[in-house]
Design an enzyme around this catalytic site. Structure first.
Site, mmCIF file in Angstrom:
data_model
loop_
_atom_site.group_PDB
_atom_site.id
_atom_site.type_symbol
_atom_site.label_atom_id
_atom_site.label_comp_id
_atom_site.label_asym_id
_atom_site.label_seq_id
_atom_site.Cartn_x
_atom_site.Cartn_y
_atom_site.Cartn_z
ATOM 1 N N GLU A 199 40.664 35.935 38.009
ATOM 2 C CA GLU A 199 41.596 35.637 36.905
ATOM 3 C C GLU A 199 41.316 34.314 36.195
ATOM 4 O OE1 GLU A 199 45.564 36.062 38.474
ATOM 5 O OE2 GLU A 199 45.183 38.083 39.212
ATOM 6 N N GLU A 240 42.600 46.952 41.935
ATOM 7 C CA GLU A 240 44.027 46.763 42.262
ATOM 8 C C GLU A 240 44.912 47.775 41.533
ATOM 9 O OE1 GLU A 240 45.305 42.683 41.837
ATOM 10 O OE2 GLU A 240 43.395 41.894 42.551
#
Ligand code: 9MR
Length: 480
Positions: free
Chosen positions: A159, A273
């Site tokens: 991220e 995810e």
């Protein structure tokens, strides 16, 4: 093939609607076994409740039966593994590794360099570049070293791209970026590779499923991967987290486009995810059509996954709706394959339909080897990287770190016509093994003279592995 698949899928889906929430497939047929036959990995997390022995017995039973890749929900993150400076805690991670080894499950490591779940003591060094570099390197050296050979793949950086419409590095709220600059990413990859050269190394992020338009996160990541590849930064994979909602119907096609762009760069794309949530307010009022729609989206993702040759892992962020971050943190609900009573939902069946609709013979795998076919002593020994120097490669093509990285491979090979020349093995005769692209052995021989004659080998793509002592080297070759 597509229309045949759709018809098959439609017939099975219709049967499933009649079957309600219970899986229509034989109990001994698992999504794990079907994925394995296709050389792919399907996985889910071990929730924090599992680590704390506070989860229903059905959880582990289903987990090890249906999945062959695993991630820790929180227990391998920075704050969990190094809660105090240079004091490491591997207890929970070790518990997962033992479980994975006992059940022949691949392990993803999540995550090394991330702005979130960083302990307070790291933030106390805010803005101190040299110190933060040392902290990050020490963390990577210790954590990756501890699980070397046991973690197949690391989310090296998580991220790091911002949420703006004009994508760039996350410049606020990241102790790593604010203190070190973008070179923290390059360094993290180089350091991880130096410690575990066999591990696959990913850049992982969310909102990558929103397409390749100009200024999107996905386009930005593709540009960075190009730069990393050009500069010799050892990235092998990108992870698209893919936390979506039921209304996000365009996302499977976007992931397909993203996979194709990364294939051009010889990079694997993993779904890392996935969850497909309903708005939280709809809890209690969802019906068969809603679950069928969710199943359809799951199936579309699985279709993309199986049809794109550079995709390897399909990981869902949770097993049962009874334990999911969606309800706790996201204003979403019921995004997983099993309901709160551990009954498989239509989404489970849809994934199975997709797997069955893609014959193993037609599914390619980005893995030249399945992990369990690799003997444990195949790590490339390297002594040149202890003093790795970090340099910013964001604008330049070379760095000291990279020069040292390329020096790792003492063994090398090149193919001239049908003769494979091998160098760097003078100390001992080496073993040369040839595998097909599914990881199946073709032949194995000793190389005494530094070359192997391949004139009797059929045309095609292969992987060659050379082993000498405890050192090994692998390379893909094309025999024409
Ligand atoms: O599921 C995780 C949840 O238990 C934690 O509270 C949260 C804290 O950041 O992290 C969740 O996992 C995240 C993952 O590590 C990175 N991508 C987003 C996931 C969901 O938030």
């Amino acid at each position: 093939m597509k229309s045949k698949n759709s018809l098959f899928g439609f017939l099975i889906s219709a049967a499933l609607l009649n079957a309600g929430l219970t899986s229509a497939f034989a109990a001994d047929e698992t999504i794990r076994s079907l994925a394995e036959e296709r050389g792919r990995f399907i996985g889910t997390i071990l929730n924090s409740e599992w680590f704390n022995d506070n989860i229903e017995p059905e959880f582990e039973q289903i987990h090890k039966t249906q999945f062959n890749v695993v991630v820790a929900e929180n227990e391998m993150k920075f704050d969990a593994t190094e809660p105090k400076e240079n004091e490491f805690n591997y207890t929970k991670g070790d518990k997962m590794i033992a479980y994975a080894q006992a059940n022949n499950i691949r392990v993803r490591g999540h995550a090394l360099a991330w702005h979130s779940q960083v302990p307070g003591w790291v933030n106390d060094y805010k803005g101190q570049k040299e110190k933060l570099l040392k902290v990050l390197k020490n963390h990577i050296d210790s954590v990756v070293g501890h699980w070397k050979g046991k973690v197949a793949e690391w989310d090296v950086v998580n991220e790091a791209v911002n949420d703006e419409y004009n994508a760039g590095w996350r410049s606020q709220g990241s102790v790593w970026y604010e203190g070190i600059g973008a070179e923290f990413l390059d360094s993290a990859f180089v350091w991880t590779h130096a410690i575990d050269p066999d591990a696959e190394l990913c850049y992982n992020d969310y909102s990558l499923e929103w397409g390749m338009r100009e200024n999107s996160k996905a386009s930005f990541v593709v540009e960075q991967v190009k730069r990393w590849k050009k500069n010799g930064i050892p990235i092998t994979c990108v992870g698209t987290q893919t936390h979506i909602e039921i209304a996000h119907e365009t996302t499977p096609q976007n992931v397909r486009d993203f996979a194709k762009a990364l294939a051009e760069l010889d990079i694997t794309l993993n779904i890392t995810e996935l969850d497909i949530g309903f708005p939280k307010g709809s809890a209690g009022s969802l019906g068969a059509a809603d679950y069928a729609k969710q199943g359809h989206l799951y199936r579309q993702f699985m279709d993309v996954f199986l049809e794109e040759p550079n995709m390897g892992e399909f990981v869902i962020w949770g097993l049962t709706d009874a334990h999911s971050w969606l309800d706790e943190q996201q204003g979403k609900t019921e995004g997983l394959l099993y309901d709160k009573q551990y009954k498989p939902k239509p989404a489970f069946d849809s994934i199975m339909v997709s797997l069955k609709s893609h014959p193993a013979s037609e599914v390619k795998t980005p893995y030249t080897f399945k992990k369990d076919t690799i003997p444990s002593d195949t790590t490339v020994q390297d002594t040149t990287v202890k003093d790795t120097t970090v340099r910013d490669t964001t604008a330049k093509d070379t760095s000291n770190a990279i020069m040292k990285f390329t020096g790792l491979q003492k063994l090398s090979m090149h193919l001239a016509g049908r003769t494979l020349f091998i160098t760097g093995t003078s100390a001992k005769p080496s073993t040369v093994e040839l595998f097909d692209m599914q990881g199946r052995p073709v032949f194995s021989t000793k190389c005494e003279k530094g070359s192997i004659d391949l004139k009797h080998t059929a045309e095609g793509l292969y992987v060659v592995r050379i082993r000498t002592g405890s050192t090994s080297y692998m390379q893909r070759i094309a025999i024409k």
